[in-house]
Design a protein around this motif. Structure first.
Motif, PDB file in Angstrom:
ATOM      1  N   SER A  52       0.834  -1.204   0.000  1.00 30.35           N
ATOM      2  CA  SER A  52       0.000   0.000   0.000  1.00 30.35           C
ATOM      3  C   SER A  52       0.866   1.250   0.000  1.00 30.35           C
ATOM      4  CB  SER A  52      -0.950   0.025   1.211  1.00 30.35           C
ATOM      5  OG  SER A  52      -0.231   0.255   2.409  1.00 30.35           O
ATOM      6  N   ILE A  53       0.278   2.325  -0.516  1.00 35.23           N
ATOM      7  CA  ILE A  53       0.925   3.638  -0.507  1.00 35.23           C
ATOM      8  C   ILE A  53      -0.056   4.627   0.105  1.00 35.23           C
ATOM      9  CG2 ILE A  53       2.036   5.451  -1.858  1.00 35.23           C
ATOM     10  CD1 ILE A  53       2.309   3.411  -4.148  1.00 35.23           C
ATOM     11  N   GLY A  54       0.425   5.435   1.027  1.00 33.23           N
ATOM     12  CA  GLY A  54      -0.397   6.476   1.622  1.00 33.23           C
ATOM     13  C   GLY A  54       0.321   7.809   1.516  1.00 33.23           C
ATOM     14  N   ALA A  55      -0.429   8.865   1.244  1.00 26.69           N
ATOM     15  CA  ALA A  55       0.196  10.181   1.092  1.00 26.69           C
ATOM     16  C   ALA A  55      -0.771  11.282   1.495  1.00 26.69           C
ATOM     17  CB  ALA A  55       0.654  10.388  -0.356  1.00 26.69           C
ATOM     18  N   ILE A  63      -1.779  20.714   6.825  1.00 21.07           N
ATOM     19  CA  ILE A  63      -1.899  19.349   6.314  1.00 21.07           C
ATOM     20  C   ILE A  63      -3.304  19.170   5.743  1.00 21.07           C
ATOM     21  CG2 ILE A  63      -1.804  16.898   6.909  1.00 21.07           C
ATOM     22  CD1 ILE A  63       0.020  17.730   9.277  1.00 21.07           C
ATOM     23  N   LEU A  64      -3.392  18.870   4.469  1.00 24.78           N
ATOM     24  CA  LEU A  64      -4.687  18.762   3.788  1.00 24.78           C
ATOM     25  C   LEU A  64      -5.215  17.332   3.898  1.00 24.78           C
ATOM     26  CD1 LEU A  64      -3.905  20.868   0.580  1.00 24.78           C
ATOM     27  CD2 LEU A  64      -4.679  21.654   2.839  1.00 24.78           C
ATOM     28  N   THR A  65      -5.776  17.026   5.064  1.00 27.05           N
ATOM     29  CA  THR A  65      -6.264  15.661   5.293  1.00 27.05           C
ATOM     30  C   THR A  65      -7.443  15.308   4.396  1.00 27.05           C
ATOM     31  OG1 THR A  65      -7.597  16.503   7.144  1.00 27.05           O
ATOM     32  CG2 THR A  65      -5.455  15.526   7.678  1.00 27.05           C
ATOM     33  N   SER A  66      -8.046  16.328   3.787  1.00 29.79           N
ATOM     34  CA  SER A  66      -9.152  16.065   2.853  1.00 29.79           C
ATOM     35  C   SER A  66      -8.622  15.634   1.490  1.00 29.79           C
ATOM     36  CB  SER A  66     -10.023  17.315   2.687  1.00 29.79           C
ATOM     37  OG  SER A  66      -9.270  18.387   2.147  1.00 29.79           O
ATOM     38  N   GLN A  67      -7.301  15.717   1.311  1.00 30.91           N
ATOM     39  CA  GLN A  67      -6.700  15.357   0.024  1.00 30.91           C
ATOM     40  C   GLN A  67      -5.670  14.238   0.181  1.00 30.91           C
ATOM     41  OE1 GLN A  67      -5.378  18.691  -2.428  1.00 30.91           O
ATOM     42  NE2 GLN A  67      -6.867  20.049  -1.464  1.00 30.91           N
ATOM     43  N   VAL A 186      -1.317   5.797   5.336  1.00 31.53           N
ATOM     44  CA  VAL A 186      -1.890   7.142   5.418  1.00 31.53           C
ATOM     45  C   VAL A 186      -1.631   7.766   6.779  1.00 31.53           C
ATOM     46  CG1 VAL A 186      -4.019   8.487   5.423  1.00 31.53           C
ATOM     47  CG2 VAL A 186      -3.646   6.788   3.648  1.00 31.53           C
ATOM     48  N   ASN A 187      -1.893   7.012   7.857  1.00 28.71           N
ATOM     49  CA  ASN A 187      -1.643   7.534   9.203  1.00 28.71           C
ATOM     50  C   ASN A 187      -0.173   7.892   9.391  1.00 28.71           C
ATOM     51  OD1 ASN A 187      -4.264   7.369  10.012  1.00 28.71           O
ATOM     52  ND2 ASN A 187      -4.006   5.623  11.379  1.00 28.71           N
ATOM     53  N   ASP A 188       0.709   7.037   8.896  1.00 30.21           N
ATOM     54  CA  ASP A 188       2.139   7.313   9.020  1.00 30.21           C
ATOM     55  C   ASP A 188       2.525   8.575   8.248  1.00 30.21           C
ATOM     56  OD1 ASP A 188       2.379   5.120  10.600  1.00 30.21           O
ATOM     57  OD2 ASP A 188       3.521   3.904   9.196  1.00 30.21           O
ATOM     58  N   ILE A 190       0.540  11.146   7.633  1.00 26.10           N
ATOM     59  CA  ILE A 190       0.006  12.297   8.356  1.00 26.10           C
ATOM     60  C   ILE A 190       0.872  12.632   9.573  1.00 26.10           C
ATOM     61  CG2 ILE A 190      -1.936  13.129   9.761  1.00 26.10           C
ATOM     62  CD1 ILE A 190      -3.806  11.583   7.849  1.00 26.10           C
ATOM     63  N   MET A 191       1.298  11.603  10.318  1.00 24.66           N
ATOM     64  CA  MET A 191       2.167  11.843  11.478  1.00 24.66           C
ATOM     65  C   MET A 191       3.510  12.412  11.035  1.00 24.66           C
ATOM     66  SD  MET A 191       1.425   8.706  14.165  1.00 24.66           S
ATOM     67  CE  MET A 191       1.556   7.352  12.983  1.00 24.66           C
ATOM     68  N   THR A 192       4.034  11.911   9.923  1.00 17.40           N
ATOM     69  CA  THR A 192       5.302  12.430   9.392  1.00 17.40           C
ATOM     70  C   THR A 192       5.138  13.878   8.953  1.00 17.40           C
ATOM     71  OG1 THR A 192       5.926  10.212   8.640  1.00 17.40           O
ATOM     72  CG2 THR A 192       7.135  12.061   7.687  1.00 17.40           C
ATOM     73  N   ALA A 193       3.973  14.201   8.385  1.00 15.42           N
ATOM     74  CA  ALA A 193       3.692  15.584   7.994  1.00 15.42           C
ATOM     75  C   ALA A 193       3.681  16.501   9.212  1.00 15.42           C
ATOM     76  CB  ALA A 193       2.353  15.657   7.259  1.00 15.42           C
ATOM     77  N   MET A 194       3.116  16.021  10.320  1.00 17.56           N
ATOM     78  CA  MET A 194       3.098  16.811  11.552  1.00 17.56           C
ATOM     79  C   MET A 194       4.515  17.026  12.084  1.00 17.56           C
ATOM     80  SD  MET A 194      -0.360  15.689  13.657  1.00 17.56           S
ATOM     81  CE  MET A 194      -0.184  13.908  13.571  1.00 17.56           C
ATOM     82  N   ILE A 195       5.346  15.983  11.993  1.00 14.02           N
ATOM     83  CA  ILE A 195       6.745  16.115  12.408  1.00 14.02           C
ATOM     84  C   ILE A 195       7.440  17.166  11.547  1.00 14.02           C
ATOM     85  CG2 ILE A 195       8.998  14.957  12.435  1.00 14.02           C
ATOM     86  CD1 ILE A 195       7.505  12.350  13.148  1.00 14.02           C
ATOM     87  N   TYR A 196       7.236  17.078  10.244  1.00 19.04           N
ATOM     88  CA  TYR A 196       7.876  18.010   9.310  1.00 19.04           C
ATOM     89  C   TYR A 196       7.514  19.454   9.631  1.00 19.04           C
ATOM     90  CZ  TYR A 196       8.824  20.544   4.982  1.00 19.04           C
ATOM     91  OH  TYR A 196       9.260  21.471   4.064  1.00 19.04           O
TER      92      TYR A 196
END
Length: 203
Positions: A52-55, A63-67, A186-188, A190-196
């Motif tokens: 799987s791929i999540g982005a 963070i655009l969680t709607s996209q 996807v969760n990973d 989003i969490m990585t985006a928050m770290i960034y």
């Protein structure tokens, strides 16, 4: 200077190898940021496959969680038992998954020329390249940012003699970011985006 010239030459050569010009947008650097993660059958890019791929996209420091982007890919080999304990993806979960070529192409159209951000990004990029090299003749040309490198640089500047723990959960904790629990791409992402954002917005 020389490094910059070398990178431009490398990118130009990569573009000349592109078999399908509909993916030329990958080479057009945009101001978008895409954070992504893969779940795989194991940790060997040469032998293992993407499950799987999540982005998720970042725009204007949001963070655009709607996209978000998520795709599951059909697997034609065995899934390592240790991997299943991490991502929880079993063969029966992939019954309605997409053909790898289709799912990968959807991902490429999603990212286009965005800067790619990730944790242990080198591995995820190697996995994507495994699919697109034979399919399109290229490797990912996008600009790339590794969050653990940003974390290391900021931490070592504050504690020069520290033995820095670069595990994902440790970085989350030290950045005061909640762990979303379920380990999926996807969760990973989003969490990585928050770290960034935490690391790049705080002085």
């Amino acid at each position: 200077m020389l490094f910059s010239v070398f990178e431009k030459m490398k990118k130009k050569r990569n573009l000349s190898m592109l078999k399908d010009k509909s993916f030329s947008s990958l080479f057009e650097q945009s101001d978008e940021i895409v954070v992504f993660d893969t779940e795989t059958t194991g940790l060997n890019p040469k032998e293992d496959e993407i499950l799987s791929i999540g982005a998720v996209k970042i725009k204007n420091n949001k963070i655009l969680t709607s996209q978000t982007f998520e795709v599951y890919l059909k697997n034609f080999g065995d899934i390592d038992a240790k991997s299943i304990t991490i991502h929880g993806i079993r063969p029966c979960d992939l019954e309605n998954a997409k053909e790898p070529s289709e799912g990968i192409k959807e991902f490429l159209h999603y990212i286009k020329g965005a800067t790619l951000v990730g944790y242990y990004l080198e591995f995820d990029v190697a996995m994507i390249n495994k699919y697109i090299k034979p399919m399109l003749g290229i490797t990912l040309p996008n600009k790339m940012v590794e969050v653990s490198e940003i974390y290391f640089d900021k931490t070592i500047a504050l504690m020069p003699q520290a033995n820095i723990d670069l595990r994902f959960d440790t970085i989350l904790k030290n950045c005061n970011i909640p762990n979303m629990g379920a380990h999926n791409a996807v969760n990973d992402a989003i969490m990585t985006a928050m770290i960034y954002l935490k690391l790049t917005q705080e002085k």
